[in-house]
Design an enzyme around this catalytic site. Structure first.
Site, PDB file in Angstrom:
ATOM      1  N   TYR A  27       0.795  -1.258   0.003  1.00 55.44           N
ATOM      2  CA  TYR A  27      -0.047   0.091   0.147  1.00 55.44           C
ATOM      3  C   TYR A  27       0.907   1.261  -0.120  1.00 55.44           C
ATOM      4  O   TYR A  27       0.402   2.417  -0.173  1.00 55.44           O
ATOM      5  CB  TYR A  27      -0.993  -0.018   1.226  1.00 55.44           C
ATOM      6  N   HIS A  85       0.345 -11.915   2.677  1.00 57.09           N
ATOM      7  CA  HIS A  85      -0.523 -11.283   2.004  1.00 57.09           C
ATOM      8  C   HIS A  85      -1.473 -12.222   1.198  1.00 57.09           C
ATOM      9  O   HIS A  85      -2.417 -12.109   1.002  1.00 57.09           O
ATOM     10  CB  HIS A  85      -0.124 -10.442   1.585  1.00 57.09           C
TER      11      HIS A  85
END
Length: 252
Positions: A27, A85
Site C-alpha cells: 500500500y 498477504h
C-alpha cells in the site's frame, strides 16, 4: 491512500473510535500510518496495528528482512497483527514464511499471526506442519461474494474471518439495486448496509475512508438492524468476485 492524507485519516479514525489500523507494504503508506497512530494521541496499547508480508518477500531470510523494514517504516516497536498477504502457491514458500512469523512472535515483535487470501488447503498445510492455525484469515468478502465455505471452515478451526472489499465496488456487485433499495428503506448508505450484513454473518470488517463523516457512519454500521427479509434479499444477490483466485494468484 498515502502521505498526509493517510496520516490524517488514521489519526482521525482512531480519535473517532477505530481501534484496528490495516496497512501493507504494497500500500506504500506504512510510514504515514505509523505517523497517524502517533498523531492520534491514543496510547499505543489501545490501537491494533496490522501489516502484511508481500508475496515477493516469501522465504525465511527475506521474510525477516521484510518485516524489519515494515517495523522501521511504521516507527513502532511491534506489530499487533502480521499477515502473509497471499499464499503464492506456485512459489511454495508460505510455510517457510509462517515459521519466521512464529519466531518473530516468540521474540515479541508481532503479537499474532494472520493470513490473507488463504484457502482451506493452505490453512491445512500450516496446521499439518506447525500444529496451529493463524488467528485471522482476511479474504475478499461482500454481498456478491459471501464466502460461505471459507467462513464455515474458519469457524470450525477457530479462525476469525475478516473481510476486505466488503463494499463490493468495482464489478457490478453494488449495481443490481438490492443494496440501494435496502439502504433507502433503512435510511443509511449502501456501504453501511453491506457492513451491517457482514457483521451479522460474524465477520470482522475493514472499512476504508478518509472522510470523517463516512468514518463515523461506517463505525456505527454494526448497530444497524436489518430484517430477516432484507438479509435474505442480500443473500440472493448475484455472485461476482472482485479479486483474483488464491489458488493461482502470485503476488510479487
Amino acid at each position: 491512500m498515502e502521505g498526509a492524507e493517510a496520516t490524517d485519516a488514521v489519526a482521525g479514525a482512531i480519535q473517532q473510535g477505530y481501534r484496528l489500523v490495516d496497512t501493507a507494504q504494497r500500500y506504500h503508506n506504512e510510514h504515514a500510518v505509523g505517523e497517524g497512530v502517533r498523531a492520534s494521541g491514543l496510547d499505543r496499547g489501545d490501537v491494533l496495528v496490522a501489516s502484511k508480508l508481500r508475496g515477493g518477500d516469501h522465504g525465511k531470510g527475506q521474510t525477516r528482512r521484510s518485516f524489519m523494514t515494515t517495523l522501521t517504516s511504521l516507527g513502532l516497536d511491534h506489530v499487533d497483527l502480521y499477515y502473509i498477504h497471499w499464499p503464492n502457491p506456485r512459489v511454495g514458500l508460505y510455510l517457510d514464511s509462517y515459521e519466521v512469523l512464529m519466531d518473530l512472535r516468540a521474540e515479541g515483535l508481532i503479537r499474532a499471526i494472520a493470513v490473507s487470501n488463504f484457502l482451506p488447503e493452505h490453512l491445512d498445510a500450516i496446521h499439518d506442519r506447525f500444529g496451529e492455525y493463524p488467528e485471522i484469515n482476511q479474504v475478499e468478502l461482500h454481498p456478491g461474494w459471501p464466502q460461505d465455505d471459507i467462513r464455515a471452515y474458519d469457524a470450525e478451526h477457530g479462525i476469525v474471518t475478516q473481510a476486505w472489499g466488503v463494499a463490493g465496488r468495482g464489478k457490478g456487485t453494488m449495481d443490481d439495486g438490492t443494496l440501494d433499495a435496502i439502504a433507502a428503506e433503512v435510511g443509511v448508505s449502501p456501504v453501511e448496509v453491506a457492513l451491517s450484513w457482514a457483521v451479522g454473518k460474524g465477520v470482522s470488517t475493514i472499512a476504508k475512508s478518509a472522510n470523517a463523516a463516512r468514518q463515523r457512519a461506517n463505525l456505527a454500521a454494526p448497530d444497524i438492524e436489518l430484517s430477516a427479509e432484507q438479509v435474505a434479499r442480500i443473500d440472493a444477490m448475484p455472485t461476482v468476485s472482485l479479486g483474483k483466485d488464491p489458488a493461482t494468484e502470485e503476488e510479487f
